[in-house]
Design a protein around this motif. Structure first.
Motif, PDB file in Angstrom:
ATOM      1  N   LYS A  39       0.832  -1.188   0.000  1.00  0.00           N
ATOM      2  CA  LYS A  39       0.000   0.000   0.000  1.00  0.00           C
ATOM      3  C   LYS A  39       0.875   1.250   0.000  1.00  0.00           C
ATOM      4  O   LYS A  39       1.913   1.301   0.651  1.00  0.00           O
ATOM      5  N   SER A  40       0.445   2.260  -0.738  1.00  0.00           N
ATOM      6  CA  SER A  40       1.189   3.517  -0.808  1.00  0.00           C
ATOM      7  C   SER A  40       0.432   4.611  -0.062  1.00  0.00           C
ATOM      8  O   SER A  40      -0.763   4.477   0.224  1.00  0.00           O
ATOM      9  N   LYS A  41       1.136   5.670   0.252  1.00  0.00           N
ATOM     10  CA  LYS A  41       0.524   6.804   0.933  1.00  0.00           C
ATOM     11  C   LYS A  41       0.180   7.889  -0.090  1.00  0.00           C
ATOM     12  O   LYS A  41       1.025   8.243  -0.921  1.00  0.00           O
ATOM     13  N   LEU A 207       4.171   1.659  -7.266  1.00  0.00           N
ATOM     14  CA  LEU A 207       4.380   1.842  -5.827  1.00  0.00           C
ATOM     15  C   LEU A 207       3.789   3.153  -5.319  1.00  0.00           C
ATOM     16  O   LEU A 207       3.716   3.368  -4.109  1.00  0.00           O
ATOM     17  N   GLY A 208       3.368   4.020  -6.237  1.00  0.00           N
ATOM     18  CA  GLY A 208       2.816   5.300  -5.810  1.00  0.00           C
ATOM     19  C   GLY A 208       1.335   5.459  -6.050  1.00  0.00           C
ATOM     20  O   GLY A 208       0.766   6.498  -5.700  1.00  0.00           O
ATOM     21  N   ASN A 210      -1.221   2.966  -5.242  1.00  0.00           N
ATOM     22  CA  ASN A 210      -1.976   1.873  -4.622  1.00  0.00           C
ATOM     23  C   ASN A 210      -2.367   2.263  -3.204  1.00  0.00           C
ATOM     24  O   ASN A 210      -2.110   1.549  -2.252  1.00  0.00           O
ATOM     25  N   SER A 211      -3.002   3.432  -3.089  1.00  0.00           N
ATOM     26  CA  SER A 211      -3.353   3.949  -1.761  1.00  0.00           C
ATOM     27  C   SER A 211      -4.716   3.475  -1.279  1.00  0.00           C
ATOM     28  O   SER A 211      -5.006   3.498  -0.080  1.00  0.00           O
ATOM     29  N   ASP A 217      -5.602   7.312  -6.755  1.00  0.00           N
ATOM     30  CA  ASP A 217      -5.096   6.213  -7.582  1.00  0.00           C
ATOM     31  C   ASP A 217      -5.520   6.354  -9.037  1.00  0.00           C
ATOM     32  O   ASP A 217      -4.771   5.987  -9.949  1.00  0.00           O
TER      33      ASP A 217
END
Length: 463
Positions: A39-41, A207-208, A210-211, A217
């Protein structure tokens, strides 16, 4: 194991052979889907609120650039009545160029996109392996964008050389806004589709993006390398990066030059500079198409609305503002001013290409200039001489010079035609900050050491 042997002189020599056995797992345990896609922020662009705002404002500006800069209202109205008239033309423009929607234009745009796909499929091209992905795989890419450009220019020339061909080619200029709307429909559809499909096919995610927040997203891009069902070799993101939008940018510029010719009976030196140098930028990008595989857009960013709208709408319909302005407001530079502008463009192009060639050769294991470098603890090598010893992003400096050179031929009657250099300064400064942050996480203290060796971020000895 030792084995005695006898030499010719009668002495005995013992040869000792050491054998070591190392047992490795036959099948290393693969990472799970959740491990590969943490999960990304939602922190980029001020999070969900910022990305939602940009998703609305950015496409809105493609319309603003037209309705405030055209032959009906001028370019950037300077009076209250002028702004009022510009507002009144939205949806009621006196020609098809400003119609918000037209089905014929939509059909033409779909045909253009299908043509680009057909060129990718059937034209010859080199097969290139992409960078190693974190799941241990590499994606294959077919690089034939330059062949697509050559075929497109050949077909365009065939139209132009026919009687009435120049007038026919102005069709694109005369249907500008409905083509913008058509590209936005395509961009929005693609962003929504890849977002939803990424939950179904369990593909590798960025990686950036997938929040878990839809607005964030959707904009940043959830899937890393999306492809249509049953066509895994067709990477939508890489295809969009340099083909439908970049080539259309050049074709739209040619259409604007045709419009100027129809009105004036000639093409001004300013228009020639714009279409030739922006055209060369497009050709150079497609000649070096394989280099995009090392760019952040491809290696790091997911494919979402940021890239789909940027590639399909923003690039062709805003980067061409200078040519469209010159079509109805011709500027004659003269030999001296034209020489100054050309010198700026050549300098920018040289820096941009020389810097990218140094990086490309070095990453391919070549170092023809014998450039100096430092080796990090990860084993990665970072250039510390040549253009990459002058600044950490010298190619951005070249980009800025070229952007300035594209704007200068429009003169100084309106600031709107200089939006491109302003936009590119903001874009590349933000990208430089993202690059540096990513490298600091990747290299740790080695990056701090590298920054001491190469302190300038973009412009040597300035910034």
């Amino acid at each position: 194991m030792s084995q005695p042997t006898t030499s010719e002189e009668g002495t005995t020599t013992t040869v000792i052979t050491a054998t070591t056995h190392l047992t490795l797992p036959a099948h290393p345990v693969p990472l799970s889907y959740d491990q590969l896609n943490p999960k990304s922020k939602p922190v980029e662009f001020f999070g969900p609120i910022g990305t939602a705002g940009i998703s609305v404002i950015a496409p809105l500006f493609t319309y603003i650039f037209f309705y405030t800069c055209n032959d009906a209202v001028g370019c950037t109205p300077t009076t209250v009545s002028g702004w009022k008239y510009a507002w009144e033309t939205v949806g009621y423009f006196p020609s098809e160029a400003g119609y918000l929607w037209e089905w014929k234009s939509f059909a033409v745009y779909l045909a253009w996109y299908a043509y680009c796909i057909a060129c990718w499929k059937f034209l010859p091209g080199d097969k290139v392996q992409g960078n190693l992905l974190r799941d241990g795989t590499r994606k294959p890419y077919k690089m034939n964008g330059f062949n697509t450009l050559l075929l497109t220019l050949g077909l365009s020339l065939g139209v132009l050389l026919n009687p009435g061909g120049i007038q026919l080619f102005t069709w694109l200029h005369d249907h500008w806004v409905p083509l913008v709307s058509s590209s936005l429909v395509m961009a929005t559809f693609q962003a929504l589709w890849v977002y939803g499909y990424s939950y179904y096919n369990k593909e590798l995610l960025s990686l950036g993006g997938n929040s878990g927040n839809f607005f964030y997203d959707f904009f940043m891009g959830r899937p890393l390398n999306p492809h249509p069902p049953f066509f895994s070799s067709f990477d939508i993101k890489t295809f969009n990066e340099v083909r439908p939008g970049m080539i259309l940018w050049l074709i739209l510029n040619i259409s604007c030059a045709c419009e100027q010719y129809v009105r004036l009976g000639t093409i001004t030196d300013s228009m020639w500079v714009v279409i030739l140098f922006e055209g060369w930028y497009t050709a150079d990008c497609l000649i070096q198409e394989h280099t995009i595989l090392n760019q952040m857009d491809i290696t790091t960013d997911g494919f979402g609305y940021m890239l789909s709208m940027g590639d399909l709408t923003w690039v062709p319909f805003t980067y061409g503002l200078q040519a469209r302005y010159l079509a109805f407001n011709p500027v004659t530079m003269g030999p001296i001013w034209a020489s100054v502008v050309v010198a700026i463009l050549l300098a920018g192009n040289y820096i941009f290409r020389a810097a990218n060639n140094e990086k490309g050769n070095f990453r391919a294991g070549k170092n023809p200039k014998k450039l100096e470098f430092m080796t990090t603890e990860r084993g990665t090598k970072l250039l510390t001489s040549g253009w990459w010893g002058r600044s950490r992003h010298p190619n951005y400096f070249g980009d800025w010079l070229m952007a300035l050179g594209w704007c200068l031929p429009t003169g100084f009657k309106t600031p709107l035609t200089y939006y491109y250099i302003i936009y590119f300064v903001i874009l590349l400064v933000h990208r430089q900050m993202r690059d540096d942050e990513a490298c600091r996480k990747k290299y740790g203290k080695d990056w701090d050491k590298y920054c001491e060796i190469v302190p300038w971020k973009i412009i040597p000895y300035v910034y």
